[in-house]
Every structure is written in C-alpha cells, then in structure tokens.
Design a protein around this motif. Structure first.
Motif, PDB file in Angstrom:
ATOM      1  N   VAL A  33       2.118  23.437 -24.272  1.00 38.68           N
ATOM      2  CA  VAL A  33       3.275  22.828 -24.923  1.00 38.68           C
ATOM      3  C   VAL A  33       4.163  22.202 -23.846  1.00 38.68           C
ATOM      4  N   CYS A  34       4.440  20.899 -24.005  1.00 39.94           N
ATOM      5  CA  CYS A  34       5.200  20.134 -23.006  1.00 39.94           C
ATOM      6  C   CYS A  34       6.444  19.521 -23.637  1.00 39.94           C
ATOM      7  N   ASP A  35       7.497  19.406 -22.845  1.00 40.11           N
ATOM      8  CA  ASP A  35       8.711  18.739 -23.321  1.00 40.11           C
ATOM      9  C   ASP A  35       8.962  17.434 -22.571  1.00 40.11           C
ATOM     10  N   ARG A  36       8.019  17.063 -21.699  1.00 41.20           N
ATOM     11  CA  ARG A  36       8.091  15.788 -20.980  1.00 41.20           C
ATOM     12  C   ARG A  36       6.688  15.323 -20.646  1.00 41.20           C
ATOM     13  N   LEU A  37       6.562  14.043 -20.397  1.00 45.08           N
ATOM     14  CA  LEU A  37       5.258  13.452 -20.113  1.00 45.08           C
ATOM     15  C   LEU A  37       5.422  12.446 -18.983  1.00 45.08           C
ATOM     16  N   THR A  38       4.508  12.471 -18.039  1.00 38.86           N
ATOM     17  CA  THR A  38       4.556  11.540 -16.911  1.00 38.86           C
ATOM     18  C   THR A  38       3.372  10.593 -16.972  1.00 38.86           C
ATOM     19  N   GLU A  62      -3.908   0.437 -26.056  1.00 36.80           N
ATOM     20  CA  GLU A  62      -2.701   1.053 -25.515  1.00 36.80           C
ATOM     21  C   GLU A  62      -2.819   2.577 -25.500  1.00 36.80           C
ATOM     22  N   LEU A  63      -3.327   3.157 -26.574  1.00 33.69           N
ATOM     23  CA  LEU A  63      -3.512   4.608 -26.615  1.00 33.69           C
ATOM     24  C   LEU A  63      -4.428   5.069 -25.485  1.00 33.69           C
ATOM     25  N   MET A  64      -5.517   4.356 -25.286  1.00 33.79           N
ATOM     26  CA  MET A  64      -6.469   4.736 -24.236  1.00 33.79           C
ATOM     27  C   MET A  64      -5.856   4.592 -22.848  1.00 33.79           C
ATOM     28  N   LEU A  65      -5.085   3.536 -22.646  1.00 33.70           N
ATOM     29  CA  LEU A  65      -4.431   3.332 -21.357  1.00 33.70           C
ATOM     30  C   LEU A  65      -3.424   4.443 -21.084  1.00 33.70           C
ATOM     31  N   PHE A  66      -2.548   4.716 -22.051  1.00 38.50           N
ATOM     32  CA  PHE A  66      -1.535   5.755 -21.862  1.00 38.50           C
ATOM     33  C   PHE A  66      -2.179   7.126 -21.663  1.00 38.50           C
ATOM     34  N   ALA A  67      -3.228   7.424 -22.415  1.00 38.07           N
ATOM     35  CA  ALA A  67      -3.914   8.710 -22.266  1.00 38.07           C
ATOM     36  C   ALA A  67      -4.490   8.842 -20.857  1.00 38.07           C
ATOM     37  N   GLN A  86       7.476   5.845 -28.698  1.00 37.44           N
ATOM     38  CA  GLN A  86       8.239   4.646 -28.359  1.00 37.44           C
ATOM     39  C   GLN A  86       8.957   4.814 -27.022  1.00 37.44           C
ATOM     40  N   ARG A  87       9.382   6.018 -26.713  1.00 36.31           N
ATOM     41  CA  ARG A  87       9.960   6.284 -25.390  1.00 36.31           C
ATOM     42  C   ARG A  87       8.901   6.075 -24.310  1.00 36.31           C
ATOM     43  N   LEU A  88       7.695   6.540 -24.590  1.00 39.05           N
ATOM     44  CA  LEU A  88       6.595   6.367 -23.645  1.00 39.05           C
ATOM     45  C   LEU A  88       6.306   4.886 -23.421  1.00 39.05           C
ATOM     46  N   GLN A  89       6.296   4.105 -24.495  1.00 36.30           N
ATOM     47  CA  GLN A  89       6.095   2.658 -24.375  1.00 36.30           C
ATOM     48  C   GLN A  89       7.190   2.034 -23.517  1.00 36.30           C
ATOM     49  N   ALA A  90       8.440   2.405 -23.773  1.00 34.81           N
ATOM     50  CA  ALA A  90       9.562   1.861 -23.001  1.00 34.81           C
ATOM     51  C   ALA A  90       9.424   2.226 -21.527  1.00 34.81           C
ATOM     52  N   GLY A  91       9.021   3.451 -21.258  1.00 32.66           N
ATOM     53  CA  GLY A  91       8.824   3.888 -19.881  1.00 32.66           C
ATOM     54  C   GLY A  91       7.722   3.108 -19.191  1.00 32.66           C
ATOM     55  N   TYR A  92       6.619   2.890 -19.902  1.00 25.87           N
ATOM     56  CA  TYR A  92       5.511   2.124 -19.341  1.00 25.87           C
ATOM     57  C   TYR A  92       5.959   0.709 -18.977  1.00 25.87           C
ATOM     58  N   PHE A  93       6.659   0.060 -19.882  1.00 24.80           N
ATOM     59  CA  PHE A  93       7.067  -1.316 -19.606  1.00 24.80           C
ATOM     60  C   PHE A  93       8.089  -1.395 -18.479  1.00 24.80           C
ATOM     61  N   ARG A  94       8.929  -0.380 -18.334  1.00 27.38           N
ATOM     62  CA  ARG A  94       9.832  -0.344 -17.179  1.00 27.38           C
ATOM     63  C   ARG A  94       9.042  -0.163 -15.897  1.00 27.38           C
ATOM     64  N   LEU A  95       8.000   0.660 -15.957  1.00 29.98           N
ATOM     65  CA  LEU A  95       7.181   0.960 -14.777  1.00 29.98           C
ATOM     66  C   LEU A  95       6.451  -0.272 -14.262  1.00 29.98           C
ATOM     67  N   VAL A  96       5.976  -1.117 -15.175  1.00 27.39           N
ATOM     68  CA  VAL A  96       5.158  -2.249 -14.748  1.00 27.39           C
ATOM     69  C   VAL A  96       5.922  -3.566 -14.634  1.00 27.39           C
ATOM     70  N   GLN A  97       7.202  -3.573 -14.992  1.00 28.64           N
ATOM     71  CA  GLN A  97       7.946  -4.832 -14.888  1.00 28.64           C
ATOM     72  C   GLN A  97       8.136  -5.234 -13.433  1.00 28.64           C
ATOM     73  N   GLU A  98       8.225  -6.521 -13.235  1.00 23.82           N
ATOM     74  CA  GLU A  98       8.405  -7.084 -11.886  1.00 23.82           C
ATOM     75  C   GLU A  98       9.770  -6.685 -11.329  1.00 23.82           C
TER      76      GLU A  98
END
Length: 101
Positions: A33-38, A62-67, A86-98
């Motif tokens: 059981v996790c309360d955060r994901l990296t 997207e599911l396969m990439l995030f997994a 949706q938080r995970l999606q937002a985090g991913y897009f922040r991570l890969v933005q220029e």
C-alpha cells in the motif's frame, strides 16, 4: 504567463530525473500500500517500447509507459483514483517539458 501557473503543486516533487506524486488516497502497488508514486524520467527507448506495444491505442500506450517508469503493473495504475492518475499525468508532463532558457 503568471508565476502562479508555473508553481509546482504541493502534491508534486520534481527533480531533473524523476517526479514524485503524493496520492489523495493510498493504493496497493506491487502488493504494497503506497501513498505516493515516483516516475523516473523516460528514455527514447521507453517511449518507443510503449508506442510499439500500444498499437495505436493512446490510452494503452500511456498506461504502459507510466507503468514502466514507475516499475508497477498497468493493473496497479488502473486501480488508482482518476484524480491521482491525473496528478501522475501532470507530473509526467512537468518532468519531460523543455527547460526554460
């Protein structure tokens, strides 16, 4: 663009090689059981592998990439609350933005 729109949300911790997202409610991932994901930063190989496996299905890609980036199963991702995904999606897009100059 205002500074408020550039501010990192309190539930997100961003570094150059990963993003950690605090979940609104705990979820079981890999039997724990996790309360955060990296998510680690993706490589070109990660994106290509997810695209090849997704076969034209953007949601599956997207599911396969995030997994892969989180080292969990797609079933674990599918059990998350939509708000947390949706938080995970937002985090991913922040991570890969220029980076800004």
């Amino acid at each position: 663009m205002s500074q408020a729109s550039d501010k990192t949300p309190s539930w997100m911790t961003l570094s150059s090689d990963s993003v950690m997202v605090a979940l609104s409610k705990p979820v079981e991932m890999n039997g724990v059981v996790c309360d955060r994901l990296t998510l680690r930063a993706p490589t070109v190989r990660d994106v290509r592998a997810a695209s090849a496996a997704g076969v034209g299905d953007d949601e599956q890609r997207e599911l396969m990439l995030f997994a892969s980036l989180a080292q969990i199963s797609t079933k674990d991702l599918e059990s998350m609350a939509l708000k947390d995904y949706q938080r995970l999606q937002a985090g991913y897009f922040r991570l890969v933005q220029e980076d800004e100059l």
